[in-house]
Enzyme design. Sequence first.
Site, PDB file in Angstrom:
ATOM      1  N   GLY C  12       0.830  -1.195   0.000  1.00 42.75           N
ATOM      2  CA  GLY C  12       0.000   0.000   0.000  1.00 42.75           C
ATOM      3  C   GLY C  12       0.862   1.240   0.000  1.00 42.75           C
ATOM      4  O   GLY C  12       2.087   1.167   0.065  1.00 42.75           O
ATOM      5  N   ALA C  14       2.016   5.187   1.459  1.00 39.30           N
ATOM      6  CA  ALA C  14       2.387   5.729   2.757  1.00 39.30           C
ATOM      7  C   ALA C  14       1.129   5.980   3.564  1.00 39.30           C
ATOM      8  O   ALA C  14       0.118   6.435   3.031  1.00 39.30           O
ATOM      9  CB  ALA C  14       3.145   7.043   2.557  1.00 39.30           C
ATOM     10  N   ARG C  15       1.175   5.695   4.850  1.00 36.26           N
ATOM     11  CA  ARG C  15       0.029   5.913   5.764  1.00 36.26           C
ATOM     12  C   ARG C  15      -1.251   5.261   5.251  1.00 36.26           C
ATOM     13  O   ARG C  15      -2.316   5.835   5.358  1.00 36.26           O
ATOM     14  CB  ARG C  15      -0.255   7.412   5.966  1.00 36.26           C
ATOM     15  CG  ARG C  15       0.869   8.281   6.428  1.00 36.26           C
ATOM     16  CD  ARG C  15       1.397   7.844   7.724  1.00 36.26           C
ATOM     17  NE  ARG C  15       2.801   7.470   7.498  1.00 36.26           N
ATOM     18  CZ  ARG C  15       3.581   6.913   8.376  1.00 36.26           C
ATOM     19  NH1 ARG C  15       3.117   6.619   9.554  1.00 36.26           N
ATOM     20  NH2 ARG C  15       4.817   6.614   8.111  1.00 36.26           N
ATOM     21  N   SER C  16      -1.121   4.077   4.674  1.00 35.10           N
ATOM     22  CA  SER C  16      -2.334   3.398   4.217  1.00 35.10           C
ATOM     23  C   SER C  16      -2.785   2.354   5.228  1.00 35.10           C
ATOM     24  O   SER C  16      -3.745   1.620   4.983  1.00 35.10           O
ATOM     25  CB  SER C  16      -2.083   2.736   2.856  1.00 35.10           C
ATOM     26  OG  SER C  16      -1.100   1.725   2.972  1.00 35.10           O
ATOM     27  N   SER C  19       1.032  -1.441   8.263  1.00 32.29           N
ATOM     28  CA  SER C  19       1.629  -2.018   9.471  1.00 32.29           C
ATOM     29  C   SER C  19       0.561  -2.343  10.508  1.00 32.29           C
ATOM     30  O   SER C  19       0.576  -3.426  11.109  1.00 32.29           O
ATOM     31  CB  SER C  19       2.647  -1.045  10.071  1.00 32.29           C
ATOM     32  OG  SER C  19       3.661  -0.749   9.140  1.00 32.29           O
ATOM     33  N   HIS C  53       5.978   3.427  15.767  1.00 32.51           N
ATOM     34  CA  HIS C  53       5.598   2.045  15.460  1.00 32.51           C
ATOM     35  C   HIS C  53       5.827   1.151  16.681  1.00 32.51           C
ATOM     36  O   HIS C  53       5.012   0.298  16.995  1.00 32.51           O
ATOM     37  CB  HIS C  53       6.417   1.515  14.272  1.00 32.51           C
ATOM     38  CG  HIS C  53       5.814   1.852  12.948  1.00 32.51           C
ATOM     39  ND1 HIS C  53       5.761   0.969  11.898  1.00 32.51           N
ATOM     40  CD2 HIS C  53       5.210   2.981  12.511  1.00 32.51           C
ATOM     41  CE1 HIS C  53       5.172   1.545  10.861  1.00 32.51           C
ATOM     42  NE2 HIS C  53       4.839   2.765  11.201  1.00 32.51           N
ATOM     43  N   ARG C  54       6.973   1.353  17.349  1.00 33.02           N
ATOM     44  CA  ARG C  54       7.324   0.510  18.484  1.00 33.02           C
ATOM     45  C   ARG C  54       6.317   0.693  19.616  1.00 33.02           C
ATOM     46  O   ARG C  54       5.881  -0.269  20.251  1.00 33.02           O
ATOM     47  CB  ARG C  54       8.727   0.887  18.984  1.00 33.02           C
ATOM     48  CG  ARG C  54       9.601  -0.290  19.339  1.00 33.02           C
ATOM     49  CD  ARG C  54      11.012   0.170  19.658  1.00 33.02           C
ATOM     50  NE  ARG C  54      11.949  -0.100  18.574  1.00 33.02           N
ATOM     51  CZ  ARG C  54      12.755  -1.165  18.539  1.00 33.02           C
ATOM     52  NH1 ARG C  54      12.750  -2.041  19.524  1.00 33.02           N
ATOM     53  NH2 ARG C  54      13.581  -1.356  17.546  1.00 33.02           N
ATOM     54  N   ARG C  57       2.966  -1.144  19.164  1.00 33.28           N
ATOM     55  CA  ARG C  57       2.962  -2.566  19.497  1.00 33.28           C
ATOM     56  C   ARG C  57       3.032  -2.705  21.018  1.00 33.28           C
ATOM     57  O   ARG C  57       3.769  -1.980  21.685  1.00 33.28           O
ATOM     58  CB  ARG C  57       4.173  -3.263  18.867  1.00 33.28           C
ATOM     59  CG  ARG C  57       4.147  -3.248  17.356  1.00 33.28           C
ATOM     60  CD  ARG C  57       5.181  -4.166  16.773  1.00 33.28           C
ATOM     61  NE  ARG C  57       6.532  -3.856  17.193  1.00 33.28           N
ATOM     62  CZ  ARG C  57       7.297  -2.924  16.610  1.00 33.28           C
ATOM     63  NH1 ARG C  57       6.841  -2.205  15.623  1.00 33.28           N
ATOM     64  NH2 ARG C  57       8.511  -2.696  17.056  1.00 33.28           N
ATOM     65  N   ASP C  86       8.563  -5.612   8.580  1.00 33.71           N
ATOM     66  CA  ASP C  86       8.124  -4.237   8.322  1.00 33.71           C
ATOM     67  C   ASP C  86       9.348  -3.334   8.130  1.00 33.71           C
ATOM     68  O   ASP C  86      10.003  -2.969   9.103  1.00 33.71           O
ATOM     69  CB  ASP C  86       7.268  -3.774   9.501  1.00 33.71           C
ATOM     70  CG  ASP C  86       6.499  -2.511   9.201  1.00 33.71           C
ATOM     71  OD1 ASP C  86       6.553  -2.009   8.073  1.00 33.71           O
ATOM     72  OD2 ASP C  86       5.829  -2.019  10.135  1.00 33.71           O
TER      73      ASP C  86
END
Lengths: 171, 171, 171
Positions: C12, C14-16, C19, C53-54, C57, C86
């Site tokens: 996808g 960016a920013r889709s 992740s 991102h970290r 999660r 990722d």
Amino acid sequence: MPDRSKLTFLIGGARSGKSAHAETLATALPPPWIYIATAQAYDDEMHERIALHRSRRGEGWTTIDAPLDLAGTLAALPDDQPVLVDCLTLWLTNHMLAEHDLGLECRRLAEVLSRPRGPWFVVSNEVGQGIVPDNALARRFRDAAGRLNQQVAAVADTVLLMVAGLPLKVK
Amino acid sequence: MPDRSKLTFLIGGARSGKSAHAETLATALPPPWIYIATAQAYDDEMHERIALHRSRRGEGWTTIDAPLDLAGTLAALPDDQPVLVDCLTLWLTNHMLAEHDLGLECRRLAEVLSRPRGPWFVVSNEVGQGIVPDNALARRFRDAAGRLNQQVAAVADTVLLMVAGLPLKVK
Amino acid sequence: MPDRSKLTFLIGGARSGKSAHAETLATALPPPWIYIATAQAYDDEMHERIALHRSRRGEGWTTIDAPLDLAGTLAALPDDQPVLVDCLTLWLTNHMLAEHDLGLECRRLAEVLSRPRGPWFVVSNEVGQGIVPDNALARRFRDAAGRLNQQVAAVADTVLLMVAGLPLKVK
């Protein structure tokens, strides 16, 4: 006839037929139709684009300009009327140029869009499928637009990806 | 075997497998196959790309170069033969560099494509899903390409969006 | 529960929401989950993205950094564990900056991915749907990324195109 209070979100690239398809969907419903324009004409090129869009729409449309207070404009609309918002990426550009808090503005807008009071059609651009832009402002815009599109798609009843003028149903 | 006179339109990003998939579809039909190349080699990089595409195609292909008069070339083809046009965005680039009337050229082409006389496969690029380009020429090209893609998709029998080498049926 | 040894490929812009959706799919399976991060922080902006991102999660994730030897890292993993990679485009960027042989590296990776030993989720960017980039390095990256995405999609059991946070099934 579609349900009365439903949000349809149309996303696509430049010249993918988003606005025209949204107009087709809206005008399949009885008038009057409300067109919410977010464009601000900074230059001649933009003036031309706005004039082109305006000339394509015929009778039966009421145009409201909402370059910044889109959430407030939507909240003040009468119930049960077909509304076309064109488009979210220009609205976001206006807020970025005005150096407003994008996260806040996007949350306010998504909140209003999560409770549509009529058949609402909202148009936005996919801007994230090219190479990472060189300049930081463009990257910031790209990120903000992607997040906004996700927020709106999450609350929409129908999401259409426009490809060469044709709708591809995503939701 | 597909119907004799059908237009299949393949649209996708760079390296999305458009040409390879179009070749697979065309060569599933009996030869001879006609390959209409619109590329003009302005530099070494372009020479390489053209050579790569040419080497991938094997026996059974007749190549016709049509960097500008694609409509005339298609109109002069024999009936009932598999034809691959690769690609519309390069053809549009050639006309833009020659400073021709893009609207007129696109209408002429769409007119011929609306009456395919064989199984015709036409490849084009999606170029409108990135950030708005800085320079005006790129924006004008992006608009023209988007409009052309809409015109061709409108008259096509089948429209495929290529994603990572895989076709997604849009029409 | 999905089959044990399956490759899911999420592509996808960016920013889709690539992740986040991959995390949703992985965490629908029993922990422990393995997160393979390919990002290298060259600057503050990148540091921020990695941290974001970290932080999203939660518990239950083991993070392994594999900016270059992704094939070797995957080959050394235990069987039957949910793995999220990722992402491939950052991994490709790292190899490009290191001036490695991209064709060779991509073939090695695709080879390992063609024999997943657990439910593996691999994220990559679509970067080819904008205007042709001005600079040759960006064009080379765009080509390499497109080819890699095709190689991985070809061996994947499931391919999802992410649009505004929503998955569109391509395969």
